[in-house]
Design an enzyme around this catalytic site. Structure first.
Site, PDB file in Angstrom:
ATOM      1  N   GLU A  75       0.850  -1.195   0.000  1.00  0.00           N
ATOM      2  CA  GLU A  75       0.000   0.000   0.000  1.00  0.00           C
ATOM      3  C   GLU A  75       0.883   1.241   0.000  1.00  0.00           C
ATOM      4  O   GLU A  75       1.819   1.370   0.791  1.00  0.00           O
ATOM      5  CB  GLU A  75      -0.950   0.059   1.209  1.00  0.00           C
ATOM      6  CG  GLU A  75      -1.747   1.369   1.137  1.00  0.00           C
ATOM      7  CD  GLU A  75      -2.940   1.479   2.066  1.00  0.00           C
ATOM      8  OE1 GLU A  75      -3.136   0.611   2.918  1.00  0.00           O
ATOM      9  OE2 GLU A  75      -3.671   2.492   1.921  1.00  0.00           O
ATOM     10  N   GLU A 100       4.278   5.084   4.048  1.00  0.00           N
ATOM     11  CA  GLU A 100       3.757   6.437   4.276  1.00  0.00           C
ATOM     12  C   GLU A 100       4.925   7.296   4.751  1.00  0.00           C
ATOM     13  O   GLU A 100       5.795   6.814   5.479  1.00  0.00           O
ATOM     14  CB  GLU A 100       2.627   6.410   5.329  1.00  0.00           C
ATOM     15  CG  GLU A 100       2.041   7.749   5.716  1.00  0.00           C
ATOM     16  CD  GLU A 100       1.538   8.570   4.522  1.00  0.00           C
ATOM     17  OE1 GLU A 100       2.174   9.602   4.241  1.00  0.00           O
ATOM     18  OE2 GLU A 100       0.553   8.183   3.875  1.00  0.00           O
ATOM     19  N   ASP A 150      -2.392  11.961  -3.607  1.00  0.00           N
ATOM     20  CA  ASP A 150      -2.520  13.428  -3.721  1.00  0.00           C
ATOM     21  C   ASP A 150      -2.786  13.802  -5.179  1.00  0.00           C
ATOM     22  O   ASP A 150      -2.009  13.439  -6.056  1.00  0.00           O
ATOM     23  CB  ASP A 150      -1.235  14.100  -3.239  1.00  0.00           C
ATOM     24  CG  ASP A 150      -0.941  13.747  -1.795  1.00  0.00           C
ATOM     25  OD1 ASP A 150      -1.564  14.329  -0.900  1.00  0.00           O
ATOM     26  OD2 ASP A 150      -0.108  12.846  -1.569  1.00  0.00           O
ATOM     27  N   LYS A 154      -3.175  21.773  -9.257  1.00  0.00           N
ATOM     28  CA  LYS A 154      -2.684  22.830 -10.162  1.00  0.00           C
ATOM     29  C   LYS A 154      -1.828  22.231 -11.268  1.00  0.00           C
ATOM     30  O   LYS A 154      -1.001  21.349 -11.003  1.00  0.00           O
ATOM     31  CB  LYS A 154      -1.838  23.838  -9.376  1.00  0.00           C
ATOM     32  CG  LYS A 154      -2.648  24.608  -8.358  1.00  0.00           C
ATOM     33  CD  LYS A 154      -1.772  25.559  -7.583  1.00  0.00           C
ATOM     34  CE  LYS A 154      -2.603  26.257  -6.518  1.00  0.00           C
ATOM     35  NZ  LYS A 154      -1.810  26.808  -5.439  1.00  0.00           N
ATOM     36  N   ASP A 186     -10.864  10.708  -5.890  1.00  0.00           N
ATOM     37  CA  ASP A 186     -12.117  11.480  -5.895  1.00  0.00           C
ATOM     38  C   ASP A 186     -11.984  12.679  -6.821  1.00  0.00           C
ATOM     39  O   ASP A 186     -12.815  13.581  -6.771  1.00  0.00           O
ATOM     40  CB  ASP A 186     -12.468  11.958  -4.470  1.00  0.00           C
ATOM     41  CG  ASP A 186     -11.441  12.938  -3.929  1.00  0.00           C
ATOM     42  OD1 ASP A 186     -10.262  12.866  -4.347  1.00  0.00           O
ATOM     43  OD2 ASP A 186     -11.804  13.784  -3.090  1.00  0.00           O
ATOM     44  N   THR A 225     -12.271   5.642   2.923  1.00  0.00           N
ATOM     45  CA  THR A 225     -11.038   6.134   3.537  1.00  0.00           C
ATOM     46  C   THR A 225     -11.283   7.559   4.044  1.00  0.00           C
ATOM     47  O   THR A 225     -12.293   8.190   3.707  1.00  0.00           O
ATOM     48  CB  THR A 225      -9.850   6.145   2.545  1.00  0.00           C
ATOM     49  OG1 THR A 225      -9.937   7.322   1.734  1.00  0.00           O
ATOM     50  CG2 THR A 225      -9.816   4.895   1.681  1.00  0.00           C
ATOM     51  N   LYS A 226     -10.338   8.050   4.829  1.00  0.00           N
ATOM     52  CA  LYS A 226     -10.477   9.382   5.415  1.00  0.00           C
ATOM     53  C   LYS A 226     -10.569  10.452   4.316  1.00  0.00           C
ATOM     54  O   LYS A 226     -11.415  11.336   4.352  1.00  0.00           O
ATOM     55  CB  LYS A 226      -9.253   9.635   6.291  1.00  0.00           C
ATOM     56  CG  LYS A 226      -9.432  10.662   7.352  1.00  0.00           C
ATOM     57  CD  LYS A 226      -8.350  10.507   8.400  1.00  0.00           C
ATOM     58  CE  LYS A 226      -8.601  11.420   9.562  1.00  0.00           C
ATOM     59  NZ  LYS A 226      -8.143  12.761   9.371  1.00  0.00           N
ATOM     60  N   PHE A 227      -9.679  10.347   3.327  1.00  0.00           N
ATOM     61  CA  PHE A 227      -9.679  11.346   2.256  1.00  0.00           C
ATOM     62  C   PHE A 227     -10.905  11.217   1.366  1.00  0.00           C
ATOM     63  O   PHE A 227     -11.397  12.210   0.831  1.00  0.00           O
ATOM     64  CB  PHE A 227      -8.386  11.259   1.432  1.00  0.00           C
ATOM     65  CG  PHE A 227      -7.314  12.129   2.008  1.00  0.00           C
ATOM     66  CD1 PHE A 227      -6.587  11.710   3.106  1.00  0.00           C
ATOM     67  CD2 PHE A 227      -7.070  13.386   1.489  1.00  0.00           C
ATOM     68  CE1 PHE A 227      -5.629  12.520   3.678  1.00  0.00           C
ATOM     69  CE2 PHE A 227      -6.110  14.210   2.050  1.00  0.00           C
ATOM     70  CZ  PHE A 227      -5.388  13.775   3.144  1.00  0.00           C
ATOM     71  N   GLU A 228     -11.381   9.989   1.238  1.00  0.00           N
ATOM     72  CA  GLU A 228     -12.602   9.787   0.453  1.00  0.00           C
ATOM     73  C   GLU A 228     -13.781  10.490   1.137  1.00  0.00           C
ATOM     74  O   GLU A 228     -14.582  11.164   0.487  1.00  0.00           O
ATOM     75  CB  GLU A 228     -12.874   8.277   0.362  1.00  0.00           C
ATOM     76  CG  GLU A 228     -14.113   7.901  -0.412  1.00  0.00           C
ATOM     77  CD  GLU A 228     -14.239   6.386  -0.539  1.00  0.00           C
ATOM     78  OE1 GLU A 228     -13.595   5.656   0.245  1.00  0.00           O
ATOM     79  OE2 GLU A 228     -14.984   5.947  -1.426  1.00  0.00           O
TER      80      GLU A 228
END
Ligand SMILES: C[S@@+](CC[C@H](N)C(=O)[O-])C[C@H]1O[C@@H](n2cnc3c(N)ncnc32)[C@H](O)[C@@H]1O
Length: 246
Positions: A75, A100, A150, A154, A186, A225-228
């Site tokens: 992962e 990570e 991420d 931009k 996302d 997930t948290k970011f989702e």
């Protein structure tokens, strides 16, 4: 760094005032000094020795690292590790090597692993691109998870996006034939880039049905997930991509 293979996302360019080359490495992250909670600091002391694997530019003895032989899932970028821990718990027969760079996230996952005795996770606090290139062999992975990398919105930052052809080509060679690559995002423009890059990789085949527009149903094992959750709150959609190594 002498003696190491050059980082594949590196370029060698002359410095403005000399002919001496220097290494410029484009990273998919920016290290920010995140504040560690006391629970996370303590988790490093208590559980680090059991669950952390130090980065070393040499091949990892995976069997020794996990204390058993089992299918290996890599992962990349687990964030705070909530989804990672849940997946490892619903798939006890698989080993999860989780990378990570964000230290509080590593502390948070260490805490979960220690408190819930999740024995099938090992954590490397290091750039996953280097972990893959130096610690893992070709055909060594049964699966790869990259959830909500991420998006680097931009256009001047697009070069930092992890999912680009040279990286995916090397990643695919590290997956054994029959293994899988599972991405989720996302951010629609990044989903489109992912689909284009993965579809162009000769070692990968899309598992999505032809009428699904290239995107897969979210596999049962992947929780929110948290970011989702953050993306959903902002009204974003979610795109999963599941490709198989040929
Ligand atoms: C947007 S967050 C998503 C976290 C988590 N997967 C989720 O869905 O909640 C992306 C994470 O990837 C990590 N990351 C980015 N590039 C990485 C790399 N090359 N190696 C390891 N981690 C990386 C970042 O530190 C960040 O925590």
């Amino acid at each position: 760094m002498t003696g190491l293979a050059p980082h594949p996302m590196s370029t060698h360019e002359p410095t403005p005032n000399s002919q001496t080359p220097f290494r410029r490495t484009i990273k998919s992250y920016v290290l920010r000094a995140g504040r560690m909670g006391t629970g996370q600091i303590r988790a490093f002391e208590l559980y680090g020795p059991r669950f952390l694997i130090p980065y070393q530019p040499q091949r990892l003895d995976v069997q020794a690292a996990f204390g058993r032989s089992a299918p290996l899932i890599l992962e990349i970028g687990f964030g705070m590790g909530d989804a990672t821990a849940k997946i490892a718990q619903v798939r006890p027969g698989d080993n999860f090597l989780c990378c990570e760079v964000h230290e509080p996230g590593v502390g948070a996952l260490l805490k979960r692993c220690g408190e819930a005795a999740i024995g099938n996770i090992r954590i490397v606090q290091h750039d996953a691109v280097e972990v893959m290139d130096h610690m893992l062999g070709e055909d060594s992975l049964d699966g790869v998870h990259i959830f909500f990398p991420d998006p680097w919105h931009k256009s001047r930052h697009h070069k930092r996006r992890l999912i680009q052809s040279p990286f995916v080509a090397r990643l695919a060679r590290h997956i054994r034939p029959g293994g899988y690559l599972h991405l989720a995002t996302d951010w629609q423009p990044y989903a489109e880039q992912m689909l284009e890059v993965l579809s162009a990789e000769p070692l990968l085949a899309n598992t999505a049905a032809p009428d699904q527009g290239g995107y897969a149903d979210t596999p049962d094992y992947r929780p929110l997930t948290k970011f989702e959750q953050r993306g959903l709150r902002l009204g974003h959609g979610v795109w999963d991509l599941v490709f198989q190594r040929i």
